[in-house]
Design a protein around this motif. Structure first.
Motif, mmCIF file in Angstrom:
data_model
loop_
_atom_site.group_PDB
_atom_site.id
_atom_site.type_symbol
_atom_site.label_atom_id
_atom_site.label_comp_id
_atom_site.label_asym_id
_atom_site.label_seq_id
_atom_site.Cartn_x
_atom_site.Cartn_y
_atom_site.Cartn_z
ATOM 1 N N THR A 157 45.013 30.828 37.471
ATOM 2 C CA THR A 157 44.392 30.659 36.158
ATOM 3 C C THR A 157 44.256 29.182 35.822
ATOM 4 O O THR A 157 43.237 28.751 35.250
ATOM 5 C CB THR A 157 45.226 31.370 35.075
ATOM 6 O OG1 THR A 157 45.355 32.759 35.398
ATOM 7 C CG2 THR A 157 44.571 31.240 33.712
ATOM 8 N N GLY A 181 36.646 36.006 33.323
ATOM 9 C CA GLY A 181 37.814 36.877 33.443
ATOM 10 C C GLY A 181 37.425 38.302 33.796
ATOM 11 O O GLY A 181 38.061 38.939 34.648
ATOM 12 N N SER A 216 42.685 37.747 35.615
ATOM 13 C CA SER A 216 41.647 38.249 34.707
ATOM 14 C C SER A 216 42.201 38.399 33.291
ATOM 15 O O SER A 216 41.577 37.967 32.311
ATOM 16 C CB SER A 216 41.114 39.588 35.221
ATOM 17 O OG SER A 216 40.223 40.172 34.296
ATOM 18 N N THR A 253 36.290 38.326 37.412
ATOM 19 C CA THR A 253 37.436 38.176 38.321
ATOM 20 C C THR A 253 38.162 39.503 38.513
ATOM 21 O O THR A 253 38.559 39.853 39.630
ATOM 22 C CB THR A 253 38.413 37.113 37.780
ATOM 23 O OG1 THR A 253 37.744 35.862 37.677
ATOM 24 C CG2 THR A 253 39.622 36.960 38.699
ATOM 25 N N GLY A 254 38.346 40.268 37.433
ATOM 26 C CA GLY A 254 38.995 41.573 37.535
ATOM 27 C C GLY A 254 38.221 42.526 38.417
ATOM 28 O O GLY A 254 38.805 43.227 39.266
ATOM 29 N N TRP A 292 37.035 35.595 44.989
ATOM 30 C CA TRP A 292 37.013 35.135 43.601
ATOM 31 C C TRP A 292 35.970 34.033 43.437
ATOM 32 O O TRP A 292 35.668 33.286 44.370
ATOM 33 C CB TRP A 292 38.382 34.582 43.206
ATOM 34 C CG TRP A 292 39.444 35.621 43.121
ATOM 35 C CD1 TRP A 292 39.357 36.864 42.568
ATOM 36 C CD2 TRP A 292 40.796 35.513 43.622
ATOM 37 N NE1 TRP A 292 40.553 37.526 42.666
ATOM 38 C CE2 TRP A 292 41.453 36.724 43.314
ATOM 39 C CE3 TRP A 292 41.502 34.513 44.282
ATOM 40 C CZ2 TRP A 292 42.776 36.959 43.647
ATOM 41 C CZ3 TRP A 292 42.822 34.743 44.616
ATOM 42 C CH2 TRP A 292 43.455 35.952 44.299
#
Length: 427
Positions: A207, A242, A50, A245-246, A255
């Protein structure tokens, strides 16, 4: 739902993908071998990912995706297509392995059901571009045909004469719960600080996968042929993903990243077609662009938890048939896969604007062979348990091969003939 509000390109969808699942499986095997708790490790990998993605978005790193030319797009989409077909075939094969060797009726019934789902879905979608019925009926077939096929075969499986074969169906809990009855919030602070820092290494690989998958999916949506009015916003999309995702990582949820098939289908569903009298073909008139369809679609997916008691009637072979359809659909328009077949064609029987007329048979087959080799390499990395966690970095190698290796063998005129011109400007 959050992505449709926060992102820059709401016509693109995000979802858990097969490649993401392959990475998660590799991470799980690694944790098992090293004796590490999976969910806390999963959370820290996600949090690092993230942070990396948000940083990439704020620094404008998405402009690097211009080096991801058609060479990379075609190999990547071919990998997605093969993955769908492989998962479907693997599921059907499992029925034959687990069945009584003296009675293979159920596996063959399941196979017939999967093929029936695939063929029926292809036929209903094909009606939307056919000459039959009027536009409203063709649109109805396109929008509701696949759902009708799934519901119809699920209902058919409940008839006694078919139910006696015990075709496997989805196994779902009767109530909403998380895997193993765990708590909703992952105890990610329970691992030592050293483990937390080391999680940045697999996060770098994840990533890389998200960067490629997300930007390629969004670029398919932004294709000029779709005639979208809204401008590109790749970096905002990265920041939005991002943040999501966190949040998913903290709760141990799967995810998500750019889903090419769902995004393409969303664009097609919102597209108004017109018939060109000159070319005698259907072409895009306009695409209705809105955040609302994406939000409502995913809200309905969230509401499906109230349908858990009905999902247990969905035959697994029907799901396999849908996977076959998605895999075949991804092949459409992939010139790499088309060139594999055309490698055996007589050159003078191919169109005048075909790449073979500029490159010649040998060089065109060399280009196709390099793509095929890259595809095999990606698949080998993905399937091998020892290397599955590293395969996202191999995807990034495709851009390096296109940028530095291929120009040694092909000139710019030949790249243009292959519809793969070298990048000259940023996003």
């Amino acid at each position: 739902m959050a992505y449709s509000i926060l992102c820059g390109q709401p016509m693109a969808f995000v979802a858990p993908t097969g490649l993401t699942l392959a990475f998660i499986s590799g991470l799980y095997r690694f944790c098992s071998l090293q004796g590490l708790p999976f969910f806390p490790t999963y959370t820290w990998v996600g949090l690092w990912t993230s942070a990396f993605m948000i940083s990439l978005g704020f620094t404008g790193a998405s402009k690097l995706i211009r080096y991801c030319t058609r060479f990379t797009d075609e190999v990547f989409n071919a990998l997605l297509s093969i993955n769908f077909i492989y998962e479907a075939a693997h599921s059907l094969q499992r029925n034959f392995i687990l069945a009584d060797p003296m009675n293979l009726t159920m596996p063959f019934v399941a196979l017939a059901m999967a093929l029936g789902t695939y063929l029926s879905t292809m036929k209903t979608i094909a009606i939307s571009t056919s000459q039959y019925f009027n536009e409203k009926i063709r649109t109805a077939f396109k929008d509701f045909g696949p759902l009708a096929v799934i519901c119809g075969l699920s209902l058919l499986n409940q008839f006694p004469w078919l139910k006696k074969f015990h075709v496997p169906t989805l196994t779902v809990p009767s109530t909403f719960e998380l895997a193993g009855g765990r708590s909703f919030l992952v105890p990610f602070m329970s691992v030592p600080i050293g483990i937390r820092l080391l999680c940045s290494l697999p996060a770098f690989l994840l990533t890389s996968l998200f960067f490629m998958d997300q930007n390629i999916s969004v670029r398919v949506v932004n294709n000029p042929r779709n005639k979208l009015k809204k401008g590109e916003a790749y970096n905002l999309d990265m920041v939005a993903l991002g943040i999501i995702t966190g949040c998913l990582s903290v709760f141990g949820l799967p995810w998500m990243c750019g889903a090419t098939v769902q995004s393409m289908n969303h664009v097609r569903a919102m597209t108004t077609m017109k018939f060109n009298e000159t070319s005698q073909q259907s072409e895009i008139a306009e695409v209705t662009e809105s955040r609302l369809p994406g939000f409502i679609t995913h809200a309905l997916i969230a509401a499906s938890i109230y349908l858990l008691k009905f999902l247990k009637f969905l035959p697994i072979p029907v799901v396999s048939g849908v996977f076959l359809f998605l895999g075949r659909k991804l092949m459409t328009g992939n010139s790499f896969l088309a060139r594999i077949k055309e490698a055996f064609a007589e050159p003078n029987r191919l169109p005048n604007n075909h790449p073979i007329q500029t490159l010649g048979t040998l060089k065109m087959n060399l280009y196709t062979g390099l793509q095929f080799g890259c595809l095999l390499g990606l698949w080998a990395f993905k399937q091998c348990a020892a290397t599955a966690i590293f395969f996202p970095s191999v995807i990034g190698m495709l851009m390096l091969i296109r940028s530095f290796l291929l120009p040694r063998f092909f000139n710019e005129e030949e790249f243009v003939a292959l519809d793969d011109p070298s990048p000259t400007s940023s996003l």
